[in-house]
Write a protein that holds these residues in place. Structure first.
Motif: not given
Length: 183
Positions: A37-51
């Protein structure tokens, strides 16, 4: 429930992922790609509030002892993914976690303790393949562990030593440091 966690993370539904983690889902589980799960979260590039929610989820995962050094089947770690995405916020958060390891060692934690896999802190640090600033931190932590009499000969349950891990990773800096210090 692990499946739901991976699905929530892949859809950037971090609030749901947080609920699942706080509900007891194994934070070190892996999907078919070997991602945690940590790797997947670190692989995402969210913006705004999602960040902000992404960063909160990373903190929660780390607080629940998510293994930030675990590799997927392609050899990527959470930190590798953050570097690939040039996500400086995640990089800094993960590197601060590495700094925490240094504080613990200097604070008197048993440097020869072993986890369920038989890995010692020294073996785990030598098994990493960091780059940039993290490489310097890795080398510093190895020196600190060795100065605190970490047993570089201790084997994990697979028979690996710190030096073996460095050779497997072809990490010439770590190999040289271990050989110079331990000879």
């Amino acid at each position: 429930m692990e499946y739901q966690l991976f699905e929530a993370i892949s859809e950037k539904r971090y609030r749901l992922a947080r609920i699942l983690v706080e509900g007891g889902v194994d934070v070190n589980c892996q999907n078919e790609e070997g991602e945690t799960p940590l790797l997947m979260v670190c692989d995402g590039k969210p913006g705004g509030n999602t960040k902000r929610m992404q960063m909160d989820l990373i903190r929660i995962l780390l607080n629940r002892r998510a293994n930030y050094r675990k590799r997927d089947r392609y050899g990527r770690t959470s930190l590798t993914c953050a570097h690939i995405n040039k996500d400086h916020h995640v990089i800094q958060l993960l590197e601060n976690t590495c700094s925490l390891a240094r504080i613990l060692v200097e604070g008197g934690v048993d440097v020869n303790c072993q986890n369920e896999e038989g890995e010692t802190p020294l073996l785990m640090v030598c098994d990493g393949k960091p780059g940039g600033n993290t490489k310097r931190m890795q080398m510093d932590l190895i020196r600190i562990l060795l100065n605190r009499r970490a047993n570089y000969r201790k084997r994990d349950r697979y028979g690996r030593t710190s030096l073996t891990c460095a050779h497997i990773n072809k990490d010439h800096h770590v190999i040289q440091l271990l050989e110079n210090t331990c000879s």
